[in-house]
Design a protein around this motif. Structure first.
Motif, PDB file in Angstrom:
ATOM      1  N   ASP B 224       1.310   8.163  -2.302  1.00  0.00           N
ATOM      2  CA  ASP B 224       0.346   9.260  -2.273  1.00  0.00           C
ATOM      3  C   ASP B 224       0.611  10.092  -1.027  1.00  0.00           C
ATOM      4  O   ASP B 224       0.932   9.550   0.031  1.00  0.00           O
ATOM      5  CB  ASP B 224      -1.086   8.699  -2.264  1.00  0.00           C
ATOM      6  N   GLY B 225       0.555  11.400  -1.155  1.00  0.00           N
ATOM      7  CA  GLY B 225       0.749  12.285  -0.005  1.00  0.00           C
ATOM      8  C   GLY B 225       2.124  12.182   0.630  1.00  0.00           C
ATOM      9  O   GLY B 225       2.283  12.416   1.826  1.00  0.00           O
ATOM     10  N   GLY B 226       3.138  11.833  -0.173  1.00  0.00           N
ATOM     11  CA  GLY B 226       4.498  11.831   0.342  1.00  0.00           C
ATOM     12  C   GLY B 226       4.886  10.585   1.119  1.00  0.00           C
ATOM     13  O   GLY B 226       5.941  10.558   1.753  1.00  0.00           O
ATOM     14  N   ILE B 227       4.043   9.560   1.088  1.00  0.00           N
ATOM     15  CA  ILE B 227       4.418   8.302   1.735  1.00  0.00           C
ATOM     16  C   ILE B 227       4.086   7.140   0.799  1.00  0.00           C
ATOM     17  O   ILE B 227       3.352   7.303  -0.174  1.00  0.00           O
ATOM     18  CB  ILE B 227       3.665   8.087   3.076  1.00  0.00           C
ATOM     19  N   ILE B 228       4.670   5.968   1.102  1.00  0.00           N
ATOM     20  CA  ILE B 228       4.258   4.766   0.386  1.00  0.00           C
ATOM     21  C   ILE B 228       2.998   4.279   1.092  1.00  0.00           C
ATOM     22  O   ILE B 228       3.053   3.704   2.177  1.00  0.00           O
ATOM     23  CB  ILE B 228       5.361   3.693   0.403  1.00  0.00           C
ATOM     24  N   ALA B 229       1.843   4.543   0.462  1.00  0.00           N
ATOM     25  CA  ALA B 229       0.574   4.262   1.122  1.00  0.00           C
ATOM     26  C   ALA B 229       0.276   2.758   1.120  1.00  0.00           C
ATOM     27  O   ALA B 229      -0.386   2.254   2.026  1.00  0.00           O
ATOM     28  CB  ALA B 229      -0.555   5.029   0.433  1.00  0.00           C
ATOM     29  N   GLU B 230       0.748   2.062   0.099  1.00  0.00           N
ATOM     30  CA  GLU B 230       0.523   0.617   0.043  1.00  0.00           C
ATOM     31  C   GLU B 230       1.579  -0.012  -0.847  1.00  0.00           C
ATOM     32  O   GLU B 230       2.016   0.579  -1.826  1.00  0.00           O
ATOM     33  CB  GLU B 230      -0.874   0.313  -0.514  1.00  0.00           C
ATOM     34  N   GLU B 231       2.026  -1.193  -0.506  1.00  0.00           N
ATOM     35  CA  GLU B 231       2.933  -1.917  -1.385  1.00  0.00           C
ATOM     36  C   GLU B 231       2.628  -3.397  -1.351  1.00  0.00           C
ATOM     37  O   GLU B 231       2.046  -3.908  -0.392  1.00  0.00           O
ATOM     38  CB  GLU B 231       4.390  -1.660  -1.015  1.00  0.00           C
ATOM     39  N   GLY B 232       2.985  -4.068  -2.440  1.00  0.00           N
ATOM     40  CA  GLY B 232       2.730  -5.502  -2.498  1.00  0.00           C
ATOM     41  C   GLY B 232       2.993  -6.023  -3.887  1.00  0.00           C
ATOM     42  O   GLY B 232       3.510  -5.301  -4.749  1.00  0.00           O
ATOM     43  N   SER B 233       2.629  -7.297  -4.108  1.00  0.00           N
ATOM     44  CA  SER B 233       2.797  -7.872  -5.434  1.00  0.00           C
ATOM     45  C   SER B 233       1.804  -7.190  -6.370  1.00  0.00           C
ATOM     46  O   SER B 233       0.832  -6.592  -5.914  1.00  0.00           O
ATOM     47  CB  SER B 233       2.513  -9.370  -5.386  1.00  0.00           C
ATOM     48  N   PRO B 234       2.031  -7.277  -7.700  1.00  0.00           N
ATOM     49  CA  PRO B 234       1.071  -6.671  -8.636  1.00  0.00           C
ATOM     50  C   PRO B 234      -0.348  -7.168  -8.379  1.00  0.00           C
ATOM     51  O   PRO B 234      -1.294  -6.382  -8.444  1.00  0.00           O
ATOM     52  CB  PRO B 234       1.585  -7.131 -10.000  1.00  0.00           C
ATOM     53  N   GLU B 235      -0.492  -8.454  -8.047  1.00  0.00           N
ATOM     54  CA  GLU B 235      -1.823  -8.987  -7.784  1.00  0.00           C
ATOM     55  C   GLU B 235      -2.441  -8.319  -6.557  1.00  0.00           C
ATOM     56  O   GLU B 235      -3.617  -7.924  -6.582  1.00  0.00           O
ATOM     57  CB  GLU B 235      -1.779 -10.511  -7.570  1.00  0.00           C
ATOM     58  N   ASP B 236      -1.632  -8.187  -5.498  1.00  0.00           N
ATOM     59  CA  ASP B 236      -2.124  -7.530  -4.281  1.00  0.00           C
ATOM     60  C   ASP B 236      -2.663  -6.149  -4.604  1.00  0.00           C
ATOM     61  O   ASP B 236      -3.757  -5.774  -4.197  1.00  0.00           O
ATOM     62  CB  ASP B 236      -0.985  -7.364  -3.245  1.00  0.00           C
ATOM     63  N   ILE B 237      -1.834  -5.376  -5.319  1.00  0.00           N
ATOM     64  CA  ILE B 237      -2.175  -3.965  -5.536  1.00  0.00           C
ATOM     65  C   ILE B 237      -3.313  -3.804  -6.539  1.00  0.00           C
ATOM     66  O   ILE B 237      -4.256  -3.055  -6.310  1.00  0.00           O
ATOM     67  CB  ILE B 237      -0.940  -3.168  -6.019  1.00  0.00           C
ATOM     68  N   PHE B 238      -3.208  -4.519  -7.653  1.00  0.00           N
ATOM     69  CA  PHE B 238      -4.182  -4.268  -8.726  1.00  0.00           C
ATOM     70  C   PHE B 238      -5.497  -5.032  -8.531  1.00  0.00           C
ATOM     71  O   PHE B 238      -6.547  -4.550  -8.924  1.00  0.00           O
ATOM     72  CB  PHE B 238      -3.576  -4.601 -10.091  1.00  0.00           C
ATOM     73  N   ASP B 239      -5.419  -6.235  -7.932  1.00  0.00           N
ATOM     74  CA  ASP B 239      -6.648  -7.028  -7.785  1.00  0.00           C
ATOM     75  C   ASP B 239      -7.275  -6.890  -6.404  1.00  0.00           C
ATOM     76  O   ASP B 239      -8.490  -6.931  -6.270  1.00  0.00           O
ATOM     77  CB  ASP B 239      -6.354  -8.511  -8.062  1.00  0.00           C
ATOM     78  N   HIS B 240      -6.432  -6.767  -5.379  1.00  0.00           N
ATOM     79  CA  HIS B 240      -6.979  -6.713  -4.027  1.00  0.00           C
ATOM     80  C   HIS B 240      -6.405  -5.552  -3.234  1.00  0.00           C
ATOM     81  O   HIS B 240      -5.798  -5.760  -2.181  1.00  0.00           O
ATOM     82  CB  HIS B 240      -6.675  -8.033  -3.281  1.00  0.00           C
ATOM     83  N   PRO B 241      -6.547  -4.330  -3.745  1.00  0.00           N
ATOM     84  CA  PRO B 241      -6.014  -3.192  -2.977  1.00  0.00           C
ATOM     85  C   PRO B 241      -6.750  -3.063  -1.644  1.00  0.00           C
ATOM     86  O   PRO B 241      -7.966  -3.266  -1.589  1.00  0.00           O
ATOM     87  CB  PRO B 241      -6.278  -1.995  -3.887  1.00  0.00           C
ATOM     88  N   LYS B 242      -5.980  -2.753  -0.586  1.00  0.00           N
ATOM     89  CA  LYS B 242      -6.605  -2.643   0.738  1.00  0.00           C
ATOM     90  C   LYS B 242      -6.821  -1.188   1.117  1.00  0.00           C
ATOM     91  O   LYS B 242      -7.800  -0.833   1.731  1.00  0.00           O
ATOM     92  CB  LYS B 242      -5.712  -3.323   1.776  1.00  0.00           C
ATOM     93  N   ASN B 243      -5.841  -0.355   0.716  1.00  0.00           N
ATOM     94  CA  ASN B 243      -5.905   1.056   1.088  1.00  0.00           C
ATOM     95  C   ASN B 243      -6.994   1.780   0.287  1.00  0.00           C
ATOM     96  O   ASN B 243      -7.132   1.567  -0.911  1.00  0.00           O
ATOM     97  CB  ASN B 243      -4.526   1.677   0.811  1.00  0.00           C
TER      98      ASN B 243
END
Lengths: 227, 255
Positions: B224-243
């Protein structure tokens, strides 16, 4: 009047047919030479050679096309009619050579635009797909873009031929023997203005109408075939 | 089919390294310095809102877009170096486009064999044998002599995948491969990608199919906005997004 038309045709039909022959030859030579020259100009126009931010080849080709398109074809005929014999006195170019030369240069400008538009009409995604497979620019042009562009270009080139058949009538200004020159000769000899004009008009119309329909038919066939 | 999320270090060596990647269109800064390493055999999904730089990032990987800054190393070679013959490296990077971009002037078979034969990777017979095998795998063998005009969108996209695979690439890049498809054709294309991923092909896919991204990916990048705002395993991103932006985006697309 209709009687007069028939009488003129009966007496002079050979002259009209000869005039038509010269008209067709003049148009054909013009368009073929115009195609070759036009292709070269379109290459110049699409070249990527640049010196800093200036693209010299694009600029030369662009100016050429704009000047030809921005001046009357009759003026161009006059220009080369007087210029060529002066520039090449040892060749002693005949009237018809001068006219053909002028018409060729004129046609080339239009043909180059037709080719450029035909190439640019091919979807950019085609080039991207070819490049992503590892084809270089030339291979992409030869194997992917040009075969598709030909479909856009060919009908337009035939239309250019139809247009040129009509444009060559302007060369009658210099009595080069094509159809309109025949009209001027006959009307002068018979003191008849309208009747021979109608005959010449019918001949022009039959030829251009038939060719235009032929081009339409070809276009349909080409878009129907998948390749 | 659900792929076990494996630790990155268990995957093979580094295949693509991106550092400080920047790209600008006019005055619009689309990529503002992206760093990323993609390892052999890894499946990476790139998700995020439109205009976030996903597609531009992907298209920079094989230099369809020329970066304005930063470096891209592919198999150890800096392909942003002007002295590198990018055409040779592109042969090893297959790409599939949103709008298929199959060649309408060639038959299905010719679409597949053209590049390997022209670029001297295969003889005509070898390429044809391979085309038959690949087309059979995606269910298009009976179409080998027809022109793409006669194919459905889903069939065109399967053909595009086969065309890329015929160059035997080391990585496959998918740029929203199902976004231009009618809904009933999305499944058939996803199945082909799913099967490809199961063979161990390194894959980077820009997609709006969240369920699919979750299912096949080892790693998910949220851009988002020209940067990788968050990355991780599918579980990290979809179940426990931090950003916060990830949360907001997923809140909108996963209802």
């Amino acid at each position: 009047m209709i009687e007069n038309i028939i009488r003129v045709w009966d007496k002079y039909w050979i002259l009209f047919i000869q005039g038509l022959g010269i008209t067709l030859m003049l148009s054909l030579v013009t368009v073929v030479a115009g195609c070759i020259l036009g292709f070269l100009i379109s290459l110049l126009r699409m070249s990527r050679l640049r010196i800093f931010h200036f693209r010299p080849l694009n600029a030369i080709a662009g100016i050429y096309v704009e000047v030809i398109r921005g001046t009357p074809i009759l003026l161009q005929l006059y220009f080369f009619y007087f210029l060529l014999p002066e520039m090449l006195p040892f060749l002693n170019p005949s009237k018809i050579v001068c006219c053909t030369f002028a018409l060729c240069l004129n046609s080339a400008a239009y043909v180059s635009e037709v080719i450029r538009a035909g190439i640019q009409a091919v979807d950019k995604g085609q080039t991207e797909a070819a490049r992503s497979l590892g084809l270089n620019q030339k291979q992409t042009m030869m194997h992917v873009v040009l075969p598709q562009a030909v479909k856009n270009i060919l009908p337009a080139l035939c239309n250019e031929f139809v247009t040129m058949i009509k444009e060559t009538s302007l060369a009658s200004t210099f009595f080069v023997g094509e159809l309109m020159t025949v009209y001027r000769t006959i009307s002068g000899a018979l003191f008849l203005t309208i009747e021979p004009l109608i005959i010449v008009g019918i001949i022009y119309f039959i030829v251009t109408f038939t060719l235009s329909k032929g081009v339409l038919f070809m276009e349909k066939k080409m878009s129907a075939s998948a390749a | 089919m659900n792929k076990q999320n494996t630790n990155q270090t268990e995957k093979g060596g580094e295949l693509i390294r991106v550092s400080g990647l920047k790209k600008q269109f006019g005055s619009l800064q689309v990529l503002k310095g992206v760093d990323q390493v993609i390892r052999k055999g890894e499946v990476v999904s790139v998700i995020g809102p439109s205009g976030g730089g996903k597609s531009t990032f992907l298209r920079c990987l094989n230099l369809l877009e020329t970066p304005d800054g930063g470096n891209i190393y592919f198999e150890g070679v800096d392909i942003t170096d002007k002295n590198v013959d990018i055409n040779l490296h592109r042969q090893k990077m297959g790409m599939v486009f949103q709008h298929f971009n199959v060649f309408p002037n060639m038959t299905v078979g010719e679409n597949v064999t053209m590049a390997p034969v022209l670029l001297g990777k295969k003889t005509k017979d070898q390429a044809l044998a391979m085309a038959r095998e690949l087309l059979d795998r995606v269910g298009l063998l009976d179409k080998i002599d027809t022109y793409p005009q006669k194919l459905s969108g889903g069939q065109k996209q399967r053909l595009a995948i086969v065309r890329a695979l015929a160059m035997e690439p080391d990585v496959m890049l998918f740029d929203e491969p199902t976004s231009a498809l009618d809904p009933e054709m999305v499944g058939e294309v996803l199945n082909v990608i799913r099967e490809l991923v199961s063979t161990g092909m390194t894959t980077v896919i820009v997609t709006h199919e969240m369920g699919f991204a979750r299912e096949i990916s080892d790693r998910v990048l949220f851009m988002d906005g020209g940067i990788i705002a968050e990355e991780g395993s599918p579980e990290d991103i979809f179940d426990h997004p931090k950003n916060e932006r990830t949360k907001e985006f997923l809140g909108k697309v996963l209802r």
